[in-house]
Design a protein around this motif. Structure first.
Motif, PDB file in Angstrom:
ATOM      1  N   LEU A  97       0.818  -1.212   0.000  1.00  0.00           N
ATOM      2  CA  LEU A  97       0.000   0.000   0.000  1.00  0.00           C
ATOM      3  C   LEU A  97       0.851   1.262   0.000  1.00  0.00           C
ATOM      4  CD1 LEU A  97      -2.907  -0.837   2.486  1.00  0.00           C
ATOM      5  CD2 LEU A  97      -3.094  -0.408   0.034  1.00  0.00           C
ATOM      6  N   VAL A  98       2.062   1.150   0.490  1.00  0.00           N
ATOM      7  CA  VAL A  98       2.906   2.335   0.627  1.00  0.00           C
ATOM      8  C   VAL A  98       3.966   2.410  -0.459  1.00  0.00           C
ATOM      9  CG1 VAL A  98       4.500   3.573   2.154  1.00  0.00           C
ATOM     10  CG2 VAL A  98       2.521   2.368   3.106  1.00  0.00           C
ATOM     11  N   HIS A  99       4.608   1.291  -0.769  1.00  0.00           N
ATOM     12  CA  HIS A  99       5.828   1.358  -1.574  1.00  0.00           C
ATOM     13  C   HIS A  99       5.760   0.714  -2.958  1.00  0.00           C
ATOM     14  CE1 HIS A  99       8.246   3.027   1.655  1.00  0.00           C
ATOM     15  NE2 HIS A  99       7.749   2.119   2.471  1.00  0.00           N
ATOM     16  N   LYS A 100       4.889  -0.241  -3.194  1.00  0.00           N
ATOM     17  CA  LYS A 100       5.070  -1.071  -4.380  1.00  0.00           C
ATOM     18  C   LYS A 100       3.948  -0.911  -5.393  1.00  0.00           C
ATOM     19  CE  LYS A 100       7.479  -4.691  -1.759  1.00  0.00           C
ATOM     20  NZ  LYS A 100       7.441  -6.104  -1.344  1.00  0.00           N
ATOM     21  N   GLY A 101       4.331  -0.760  -6.666  1.00  0.00           N
ATOM     22  CA  GLY A 101       3.359  -0.823  -7.744  1.00  0.00           C
ATOM     23  C   GLY A 101       2.524   0.439  -7.912  1.00  0.00           C
ATOM     24  N   LYS A 104      -1.122   0.114  -6.762  1.00  0.00           N
ATOM     25  CA  LYS A 104      -1.215   0.062  -5.312  1.00  0.00           C
ATOM     26  C   LYS A 104      -0.958   1.435  -4.706  1.00  0.00           C
ATOM     27  CE  LYS A 104      -2.105  -4.294  -4.408  1.00  0.00           C
ATOM     28  NZ  LYS A 104      -3.318  -4.714  -3.681  1.00  0.00           N
ATOM     29  N   ARG A 105       0.031   2.165  -5.223  1.00  0.00           N
ATOM     30  CA  ARG A 105       0.356   3.477  -4.681  1.00  0.00           C
ATOM     31  C   ARG A 105      -0.831   4.420  -4.788  1.00  0.00           C
ATOM     32  NH1 ARG A 105       5.418   3.371  -7.465  1.00  0.00           N
ATOM     33  NH2 ARG A 105       4.711   5.103  -8.759  1.00  0.00           N
ATOM     34  N   SER A 106      -1.606   4.267  -5.851  1.00  0.00           N
ATOM     35  CA  SER A 106      -2.743   5.160  -6.032  1.00  0.00           C
ATOM     36  C   SER A 106      -3.792   4.951  -4.955  1.00  0.00           C
ATOM     37  CB  SER A 106      -3.362   4.942  -7.420  1.00  0.00           C
ATOM     38  OG  SER A 106      -3.961   3.655  -7.493  1.00  0.00           O
ATOM     39  N   HIS A 107      -3.728   3.801  -4.234  1.00  0.00           N
ATOM     40  CA  HIS A 107      -4.675   3.513  -3.171  1.00  0.00           C
ATOM     41  C   HIS A 107      -4.072   3.749  -1.786  1.00  0.00           C
ATOM     42  CE1 HIS A 107      -7.549   1.943  -6.015  1.00  0.00           C
ATOM     43  NE2 HIS A 107      -6.655   1.115  -6.504  1.00  0.00           N
ATOM     44  N   SER A 108      -2.913   4.336  -1.730  1.00  0.00           N
ATOM     45  CA  SER A 108      -2.227   4.528  -0.462  1.00  0.00           C
ATOM     46  C   SER A 108      -2.682   5.815   0.210  1.00  0.00           C
ATOM     47  CB  SER A 108      -0.705   4.580  -0.693  1.00  0.00           C
ATOM     48  OG  SER A 108      -0.057   5.051   0.461  1.00  0.00           O
ATOM     49  N   GLY A 109      -3.308   5.679   1.389  1.00  0.00           N
ATOM     50  CA  GLY A 109      -3.663   6.856   2.156  1.00  0.00           C
ATOM     51  C   GLY A 109      -2.440   7.586   2.654  1.00  0.00           C
ATOM     52  N   THR A 110      -1.381   6.840   2.954  1.00  0.00           N
ATOM     53  CA  THR A 110      -0.134   7.430   3.428  1.00  0.00           C
ATOM     54  C   THR A 110       0.467   8.345   2.372  1.00  0.00           C
ATOM     55  OG1 THR A 110       0.286   5.490   4.804  1.00  0.00           O
ATOM     56  CG2 THR A 110       2.173   6.892   4.281  1.00  0.00           C
ATOM     57  N   ARG A 111       0.499   7.865   1.142  1.00  0.00           N
ATOM     58  CA  ARG A 111       1.028   8.670   0.043  1.00  0.00           C
ATOM     59  C   ARG A 111       0.121   9.873  -0.226  1.00  0.00           C
ATOM     60  NH1 ARG A 111       0.424   9.076  -5.527  1.00  0.00           N
ATOM     61  NH2 ARG A 111       2.353   9.467  -6.685  1.00  0.00           N
ATOM     62  N   THR A 112      -1.181   9.670  -0.182  1.00  0.00           N
ATOM     63  CA  THR A 112      -2.133  10.745  -0.458  1.00  0.00           C
ATOM     64  C   THR A 112      -2.039  11.850   0.583  1.00  0.00           C
ATOM     65  OG1 THR A 112      -3.644   9.182  -1.511  1.00  0.00           O
ATOM     66  CG2 THR A 112      -4.579  11.274  -0.789  1.00  0.00           C
ATOM     67  N   LEU A 113      -1.968  11.479   1.854  1.00  0.00           N
ATOM     68  CA  LEU A 113      -1.855  12.478   2.915  1.00  0.00           C
ATOM     69  C   LEU A 113      -0.565  13.278   2.780  1.00  0.00           C
ATOM     70  CD1 LEU A 113      -2.910  13.748   5.538  1.00  0.00           C
ATOM     71  CD2 LEU A 113      -1.720  11.933   6.798  1.00  0.00           C
ATOM     72  N   LEU A 114       0.506  12.629   2.353  1.00  0.00           N
ATOM     73  CA  LEU A 114       1.770  13.346   2.170  1.00  0.00           C
ATOM     74  C   LEU A 114       1.624  14.442   1.127  1.00  0.00           C
ATOM     75  CD1 LEU A 114       4.765  13.637   2.850  1.00  0.00           C
ATOM     76  CD2 LEU A 114       5.256  11.895   1.112  1.00  0.00           C
ATOM     77  N   ARG A 211       8.429  11.850   9.468  1.00  0.00           N
ATOM     78  CA  ARG A 211       9.861  11.741   9.787  1.00  0.00           C
ATOM     79  C   ARG A 211      10.132  10.502  10.635  1.00  0.00           C
ATOM     80  NH1 ARG A 211      11.189  15.681  14.098  1.00  0.00           N
ATOM     81  NH2 ARG A 211      10.338  13.915  15.275  1.00  0.00           N
ATOM     82  N   ASP A 212       9.298  10.288  11.656  1.00  0.00           N
ATOM     83  CA  ASP A 212       9.508   9.144  12.542  1.00  0.00           C
ATOM     84  C   ASP A 212       9.419   7.811  11.804  1.00  0.00           C
ATOM     85  OD1 ASP A 212       9.804  10.942  14.593  1.00  0.00           O
ATOM     86  OD2 ASP A 212       7.797  10.624  15.446  1.00  0.00           O
ATOM     87  N   HIS A 213       8.598   7.779  10.750  1.00  0.00           N
ATOM     88  CA  HIS A 213       8.443   6.532   9.977  1.00  0.00           C
ATOM     89  C   HIS A 213       9.308   6.527   8.713  1.00  0.00           C
ATOM     90  CE1 HIS A 213       5.215   4.824  12.386  1.00  0.00           C
ATOM     91  NE2 HIS A 213       4.615   5.998  12.406  1.00  0.00           N
ATOM     92  N   ASN A 214      10.122   7.569   8.549  1.00  0.00           N
ATOM     93  CA  ASN A 214      11.012   7.669   7.375  1.00  0.00           C
ATOM     94  C   ASN A 214      10.228   7.534   6.072  1.00  0.00           C
ATOM     95  OD1 ASN A 214      13.505   8.011   6.126  1.00  0.00           O
ATOM     96  ND2 ASN A 214      13.900   5.804   6.046  1.00  0.00           N
ATOM     97  N   LEU A 215       9.150   8.313   5.950  1.00  0.00           N
ATOM     98  CA  LEU A 215       8.264   8.206   4.785  1.00  0.00           C
ATOM     99  C   LEU A 215       8.169   9.511   3.994  1.00  0.00           C
ATOM    100  CD1 LEU A 215       5.332   6.153   6.379  1.00  0.00           C
ATOM    101  CD2 LEU A 215       6.959   5.345   4.651  1.00  0.00           C
ATOM    102  N   HIS A 216       9.089  10.415   4.187  1.00  0.00           N
ATOM    103  CA  HIS A 216       9.026  11.693   3.477  1.00  0.00           C
ATOM    104  C   HIS A 216       9.200  11.548   1.966  1.00  0.00           C
ATOM    105  CE1 HIS A 216       9.613  14.161   7.257  1.00  0.00           C
ATOM    106  NE2 HIS A 216       8.643  14.778   6.616  1.00  0.00           N
ATOM    107  N   ASN A 217       9.864  10.506   1.544  1.00  0.00           N
ATOM    108  CA  ASN A 217      10.235  10.391   0.125  1.00  0.00           C
ATOM    109  C   ASN A 217       9.545   9.235  -0.588  1.00  0.00           C
ATOM    110  OD1 ASN A 217      12.134  12.579   0.226  1.00  0.00           O
ATOM    111  ND2 ASN A 217      13.498  11.218   1.355  1.00  0.00           N
ATOM    112  N   ILE A 218       8.386   8.800  -0.070  1.00  0.00           N
ATOM    113  CA  ILE A 218       7.710   7.711  -0.789  1.00  0.00           C
ATOM    114  C   ILE A 218       7.238   8.206  -2.153  1.00  0.00           C
ATOM    115  CG2 ILE A 218       7.005   6.384   1.229  1.00  0.00           C
ATOM    116  CD1 ILE A 218       4.308   7.735   1.146  1.00  0.00           C
ATOM    117  N   PRO A 219       7.375   7.391  -3.208  1.00  0.00           N
ATOM    118  CA  PRO A 219       7.067   7.838  -4.573  1.00  0.00           C
ATOM    119  C   PRO A 219       5.563   7.980  -4.802  1.00  0.00           C
ATOM    120  CG  PRO A 219       7.649   5.501  -4.537  1.00  0.00           C
ATOM    121  CD  PRO A 219       7.887   6.008  -3.152  1.00  0.00           C
TER     122      PRO A 219
END
Length: 219
Positions: A97-101, A104-114, A211-219
């Motif tokens: 949901l966060v990193h692959k495909g 899948k990325r288009s369904h990532s709430g984590t990526r969307t919130l960023l 920052r705590d989850h090291n997710l600032h640069n997810i594609p």
């Protein structure tokens, strides 16, 4: 041809609603209430839409992202999407949901919130500069400078060019507030600083979570 800024139309963008939703966002323990965050963002979206076609491309993108998270909140997995930390923890445990495909990325709430988080930086800095400028200073200059310092670094070349055209047509601070806002001019000037302060607290909390989850640069 791009529609000019609608100077003669009175609208009802509610800065007080934005302020109250932002103030309710902190959920304790450094977390953020996503429903309140989206309440604030939906109203901020209305501001962009009210400029006619000036920021239409921004509003459309933000609305798409807001709707994506709202769909998750209303799904069978909605209990995982009540706060930012719960959402990220849930999606980290489902790495695709966060990193692959791409799909899948288009369904990532984590990526969307960023992506919403990036746009919030632009919005808050624009409002901060608006609160400090003169009545007749053109907001186009402010928007250009703030965009170049913030959101433009995440946009492709074509989007940056569209933004440059959009902000060029923005009017003075006084005209912008008069046309857009539900509250009177002096009230808006007082609210701007309060919205910026509340918004920066929310921004910092989300920044810390990523920052705590090291997710600032997810594609």
């Amino acid at each position: 041809m791009m529609e000019i800024f609608p100077h003669n139309e009175n609208h009802d963008f509610d800065l007080e609603l934005v302020l109250q939703a932002l103030k309710r966002c902190p959920a304790g323990g450094g977390d953020i209430d996503l429903r309140e965050y989206l309440v604030a963002y939906n109203e901020l979206c209305r501001f962009f839409k009210m400029t006619g076609r000036l920021f239409g491309f921004v509003a459309k993108d933000l609305e798409h992202k807001i709707s994506a998270i709202e769909r998750k909140q209303n799904s069978d997995e909605g209990q995982h999407y009540t706060t930012a930390e719960k959402m990220i923890q849930f999606e980290i445990n489902s790495p695709s949901l966060v990193h692959k495909g791409q799909n899948k990325r288009s369904h990532s709430g984590t990526r969307t919130l960023l992506r919403l988080h990036w746009a919030l930086e632009f919005i808050l800095e624009f409002m901060s500069r608006m609160s400090k400028c003169s009545d007749h200073e053109r907001t186009s200059k402010i928007a250009t400078e703030v965009y170049e310092q913030t959101l433009s670094k995440y946009h492709p070349w074509l989007t940056r060019k569209m933004a440059a055209i959009a902000v060029y047509l923005l009017p003075s601070r006084k005209d912008l507030i008069h046309v857009m806002c539900k509250q009177d001019y002096q009230t808006v000037l007082q609210l701007l600083d309060k919205v910026v302060d509340a918004g920066k607290r929310v921004y910092d909390l989300i920044e810390n979570i990523y920052r705590d989850h090291n997710l600032h640069n997810i594609p």
